[in-house]
Write a protein that holds these residues in place. Structure first.
Motif, short mmCIF file in Angstrom:
data_model
loop_
_atom_site.label_atom_id
_atom_site.label_comp_id
_atom_site.label_asym_id
_atom_site.label_seq_id
_atom_site.Cartn_x
_atom_site.Cartn_y
_atom_site.Cartn_z
N GLU A 12 0.45 -0.94 0.57
CA GLU A 12 -0.34 0.06 0.11
C GLU A 12 1.21 1.36 0.08
OE1 GLU A 12 -0.22 -2.67 1.60
OE2 GLU A 12 -2.07 -4.08 1.85
N ASN A 13 1.98 1.33 1.20
CA ASN A 13 2.72 2.15 0.74
C ASN A 13 3.41 2.75 -0.32
OD1 ASN A 13 2.14 3.10 3.81
ND2 ASN A 13 3.89 2.19 4.41
N LEU A 14 3.58 1.30 -1.13
CA LEU A 14 4.67 1.54 -2.37
C LEU A 14 3.84 2.46 -3.33
CD1 LEU A 14 5.89 -1.99 -2.75
CD2 LEU A 14 7.37 0.20 -2.46
N ALA A 15 2.26 1.86 -3.50
CA ALA A 15 1.28 2.55 -3.89
C ALA A 15 0.96 3.80 -3.69
CB ALA A 15 0.28 1.45 -4.09
N VAL A 16 1.00 3.40 -3.22
CA VAL A 16 0.71 5.91 -2.98
C VAL A 16 2.08 6.21 -2.94
CG1 VAL A 16 0.73 7.11 -0.71
CG2 VAL A 16 -1.34 5.08 -0.27
N LEU A 17 3.26 6.35 -3.21
CA LEU A 17 3.84 6.80 -3.04
C LEU A 17 4.40 6.87 -5.04
CD1 LEU A 17 7.18 5.49 -0.18
CD2 LEU A 17 5.84 8.08 -0.64
N ASN A 18 4.45 5.75 -5.44
CA ASN A 18 4.38 6.26 -6.82
C ASN A 18 3.89 6.71 -7.59
OD1 ASN A 18 5.63 3.98 -9.04
ND2 ASN A 18 4.03 3.95 -9.27
N GLY A 97 23.59 9.41 7.50
CA GLY A 97 23.91 9.59 6.15
C GLY A 97 22.29 10.65 5.60
N ALA A 98 21.58 9.78 5.86
CA ALA A 98 20.10 10.42 5.22
C ALA A 98 20.13 11.62 5.76
CB ALA A 98 19.00 9.98 6.30
N VAL A 99 20.04 12.65 4.43
CA VAL A 99 19.68 13.85 4.13
C VAL A 99 18.29 14.47 4.81
CG1 VAL A 99 21.43 13.33 1.79
CG2 VAL A 99 18.58 13.50 1.57
N ASP A 100 17.02 13.52 5.05
CA ASP A 100 16.25 13.99 5.35
C ASP A 100 15.42 13.09 6.26
OD1 ASP A 100 14.06 15.58 5.92
OD2 ASP A 100 13.75 16.47 3.92
N TYR A 101 14.23 13.57 6.75
CA TYR A 101 13.53 12.24 7.78
C TYR A 101 12.15 12.75 7.71
CZ TYR A 101 13.31 8.98 11.43
OH TYR A 101 12.70 8.11 12.35
N ILE A 102 11.35 12.51 6.81
CA ILE A 102 9.22 11.62 6.45
C ILE A 102 8.38 11.20 7.32
CG2 ILE A 102 7.59 12.67 5.17
CD1 ILE A 102 9.58 12.72 2.95
N THR A 103 8.31 11.31 8.42
CA THR A 103 7.01 10.64 9.17
C THR A 103 5.65 10.35 8.39
OG1 THR A 103 5.92 12.33 10.56
CG2 THR A 103 7.98 10.90 11.40
N ARG A 107 2.22 13.36 3.80
CA ARG A 107 1.66 14.26 3.49
C ARG A 107 1.99 14.90 2.24
NH1 ARG A 107 2.29 18.01 8.44
NH2 ARG A 107 4.31 16.96 8.87
N PRO A 108 1.44 14.23 0.73
CA PRO A 108 1.96 14.51 -0.61
C PRO A 108 2.37 15.71 -0.36
CG PRO A 108 -0.54 13.78 -0.19
CD PRO A 108 -0.10 13.95 0.95
N ALA A 109 1.94 16.95 0.26
CA ALA A 109 2.47 17.80 0.10
C ALA A 109 3.91 18.35 0.54
CB ALA A 109 2.16 19.85 0.09
N ILE A 110 4.65 17.79 1.11
CA ILE A 110 5.74 17.66 2.20
C ILE A 110 6.13 17.03 1.43
CG2 ILE A 110 7.00 16.85 4.42
CD1 ILE A 110 5.18 19.26 4.91
N VAL A 111 5.72 15.48 0.63
CA VAL A 111 6.64 14.59 0.26
C VAL A 111 7.45 15.31 -0.70
CG1 VAL A 111 7.29 12.25 -1.15
CG2 VAL A 111 5.83 12.97 1.00
N ILE A 112 6.43 15.29 -1.88
CA ILE A 112 6.60 16.40 -3.57
C ILE A 112 7.10 17.33 -3.39
CG2 ILE A 112 6.37 17.50 -5.06
CD1 ILE A 112 3.40 16.07 -5.14
N ALA A 113 7.61 18.65 -1.70
CA ALA A 113 8.66 19.40 -1.47
C ALA A 113 9.95 19.35 -1.45
CB ALA A 113 7.57 20.48 -0.43
N ARG A 114 9.94 17.83 -0.29
CA ARG A 114 11.26 17.29 -0.27
C ARG A 114 12.31 17.01 -1.35
NH1 ARG A 114 10.79 16.41 5.81
NH2 ARG A 114 9.70 18.16 6.84
N VAL A 115 11.34 16.14 -1.89
CA VAL A 115 11.91 15.72 -2.97
C VAL A 115 12.32 16.18 -3.93
CG1 VAL A 115 11.54 14.26 -5.10
CG2 VAL A 115 10.31 13.69 -2.90
#
Length: 368
Positions: A12-18, A97-103, A107-115
């Protein structure tokens, strides 16, 4: 389009992010840590990885450790996407060594902006890296050009002396080879190791052809005299070492910054006729007071003069030349330099044969 690798063991998580990222980017999705490592190392290489932490068999922390340990994947930015939301978890992920951390939940807008932000940062880093690489390559090309110009200039200057004394022929190439052979033999000797570093050997060999540049200041009737010089003529002939020194010193003064090979060339030109026992010229230096560069050049120069035919003498046989060098141990030459010569005797003969002038070395051939 940028390539993004999504790693999560939950379909489900893969589908959402994809679904969120595929309209904007090229997306690849895998459901385990092992597959993530394989995908990261394959083409097209991901520009960014979104990595779940809590996965069976190999968690996200182990995945990023392995990514960072592999030179092929070490520079790929990783964003952790996880349900672990404590500050300690975030701090641990960033420390690996991660560049960021999303919980989660995401939230779509957060993911798109961070990416977008991290893709822009990576693009900027890649551009800077490529620019630095190109700049480095350009610097190397220019350095190589400068070194080639320097080498050609050295040989052109040295040829001035050779043109005045045409019977020296390939003397410059031979003595340069002899000096290199001596330096390589002595580079680990306790008395010479501190001076004969790889860099100093390179400078020494480059400088050697200028040892007789001062001969351009000697009159033809003395320089080319077909016979023994009178005492008065010999006094004049000996000034060539001082003339060479002064010419190179003037070139040094004209340079905008110190040039190492000129300093060593000046040293060689000035002192390569000094003798170990102090009976040489122009200063009558003895023993270790004679610069190492000049001591090596002294033996190289004498050996070549002995085996070569000159306007004022015939060529000695190799056996006679070796005998004279041996007799000069501790008087004309530094004893350790003579020992180095005999350790490399075959190499000297090969150099003489390789750069022989016609009819110059009757006692030497490639088979000698």
């Amino acid at each position: 389009m940028a390539t993004i690798l999504i790693v999560d063991d939950t379909p489900e998580n893969l589908a959402v992010l994809n679904g969120l990222l595929s309209p904007l980017h090229r997306v690849r999705a895998v459901n385990s840590g092992q597959r993530a490592l394989q995908a990261a190392a394959s083409r097209p290489r991901p520009d960014l990885i979104l990595l779940d932490v809590m996965m069976p068999e190999m968690d996200g922390y182990e995945v990023i450790r392995r990514l960072r340990a592999d030179v092929a994947t070490a520079d790929i930015p990783v964003i952790f996407v996880t349900a672990l939301d404590s500050s300690d978890d975030e701090e641990h992920g960033l420390s690996l060594g991660a560049v960021d951390y999303i919980t989660k939940p995401i939230r779509p807008a957060i993911v798109i902006a961070r990416v977008r932000t991290h893709l822009e940062l990576k693009a900027a880093r890649d551009l800077l890296r490529d620019h630095n690489r190109s700049l480095g390559e350009e610097i190397m090309r220019r350095m190589a050009d400068n070194l080639q110009i320097q080498d050609v200039s050295i040989r052109a200057l040295a040829r001035l002396a050779e043109i005045r004394d045409p019977e020296t022929g390939n003397h410059l190439r031979r003595t340069q080879g002899y000096v290199h052979a001596l330096a390589m033999e002595l580079r680990s000797h306790p008395r010479f190791a501190a001076f004969l570093t790889p860099h100093h050997i390179e400078v020494l060999v480059k400088s050697a052809p200028l040892h007789d540049i001062g001969k351009v200041g000697i009159k033809d009737e003395i320089l080319l005299k077909p016979g023994r010089l009178t005492p008065e003529e010999w006094v004049i002939m000996k000034t060539h070492s001082r003339l060479g020194y002064l010419a190179i010193e003037q070139a040094e003064q004209d340079a905008e910054r110190p040039i190492e090979f000129l300093s060593m060339s000046k040293e060689i030109a000035h002192y390569h006729h000094e003798k170990w026992d102090g009976s040489g010229y122009p200063e009558g230096l003895a023993g270790d007071a004679i610069p190492i560069s000049a001591r090596l050049m002294a033996l190289a120069d004498v050996f070549d003069a002995l085996i070569a035919q000159r306007v004022y003498k015939g060529a000695f046989t190799l056996e006679k030349a070796l005998s004279i060098i041996r007799e000069g141990r501790g008087t004309h030459f530094d004893p350790d330099v003579v020992d180095a010569f005999f350790a490399r005797q075959d190499e000297f003969v090969a150099i003489a044969a390789r750069h022989a002038d016609a009819d110059a070395f009757p006692g030497i051939s490639p088979e000698t």
